[in-house]
Motif scaffolding. Structure first.
Motif: not given
Length: 332
Positions: A131-136, A183-201
């Motif tokens: 996991i490169e970073k986690i986006e909310i 959802q996992a999204e690709p990044t520029d770093v090899k074998d690293s992905k961003n974890l995107v967490i999308a919520v609907t309040e």
């Protein structure tokens, strides 16, 4: 309704191993102006059992370990639903180790002579991801920290899809969101992905007003305010902090109730739930020719904590009450 029953009938036979089951048609016959007879014309075929099971392409996880996790083993009844669950099980085995791009491609080889279904689970393992970073996204009221503290994964760790699923379930259990998507999204770093967490309040507050009558309390009116996503330090709306607040006032001819409840699920920044409650009750009871008036004022404080898992909880509570009782004789 008949079309739904057709689907249920097919699913029923498939779960019982009748893979060659065929629903040839449905005949509807009018018996009376208000009654019909429905006839399902079927060809059952024969039930299938699981024959041999093979694993192809496994290098990260041994074939024996994969086979030991399958629920639909040799000689068990074969069903498409069971195969789908076993495919998901294998994907979770790889997902727990960070191989989130692993693909499981089942091949079915029926043997009509023996009534068995041989299976081969072909694997494309891919590479391990971190996991490169986690986006909310989508949280307009709820603070980021309220969401992040419920996650079982963190940046820099192996992309554990099993823990991602667990985190999704925790967020859904908060009851703050109508929908939670990961959802996992690709990044520029090899074998690293961003974890995107999308919520609907969704709306987490409620306001209720009501009245009632009973032989004990006579006429009672009440007002109750609940906020499931309260924030004590976020005026003027006081929402988004993950706390819980309940205020209830009930006033009647025979009683008065005032209750204020506050819950902090992460006390002192730890997964330690603080429960506090302030209450005052003024009650009048009639017994024969006497009138009893009871006043109760109290405070309750408690701490609860998960003990090793989310399914075992321990806690301590302390309650202090001041109770007074007045007796007036000669009441008529």
């Amino acid at each position: 309704q008949v079309e739904e029953d057709e689907d249920k009938l097919i699913e029923f036979y498939q779960k019982a191993g009748y893979i060659d089951f065929d629903l040839k048609g449905v005949q509807v016959t009018n018996l009376t102006p208000t009654r019909v007879e429905v006839t399902f014309q079927v060809s059952e075929g024969r039930p299938y059992k699981v024959g041999a099971i093979g694993i192809a392409g496994a290098t990260v996880i041994s074939s024996n370990e994969i086979l030991s996790k399958l629920k639909m083993g040799v000689s068990n009844t074969f069903s498409p639903q069971g195969l789908a669950k076993d495919v998901e099980t294998v994907q979770d085995l790889y997902g727990a180790k960070g191989y989130i791009d692993a693909r499981v491609m089942p091949q079915k080889r029926p043997n009509t002579d023996t009534g068995t279904m041989d299976l081969v689970l072909g694997l494309e393992e891919g590479n391990q991801s971190k996991i490169e970073k986690i986006e909310i996204k989508g949280n307009t009221k709820t603070k980021d920290k309220v969401i992040r503290r419920e996650l079982s994964v963190a940046p820099g760790e192996v992309f554990n899809m099993v823990n991602v699923k667990k985190s999704k379930l925790r967020l859904e259990g908060l009851n703050y969101f109508e929908r939670v998507e990961t959802q996992a999204e690709p990044t520029d770093v090899k074998d690293s992905k961003n974890l995107v967490i999308a919520v609907t309040e969704k709306n987490t507050g409620s306001f209720m007003v009501g009245a009632g009558f009973s032989t004990i309390d006579s006429l009672v009116g009440f007002v109750e305010l609940n906020q499931g996503n309260f924030d004590l330090f976020n005026p003027p709306w006081f929402t988004g902090g993950g706390q819980k607040l309940r205020l209830r006032v009930a006033i009647g001819t025979e009683r008065q109730d005032y209750v204020l409840t506050f819950i902090e699920p992460w006390f002192l920044g730890r997964k330690l739930t603080l429960n506090t409650e302030l209450y005052y009750r003024d009650l009048q009871y009639v017994s024969l020719n006497d009138l009893y008036q009871e006043r109760i004022a109290g405070v309750r404080v408690g701490l609860t904590k998960a003990l090793g898992s989310d399914f075992l909880i321990g806690g301590v509570n302390y309650t202090y009450e001041n109770v007074s009782l007045d007796l007036n004789s000669g009441y008529t």
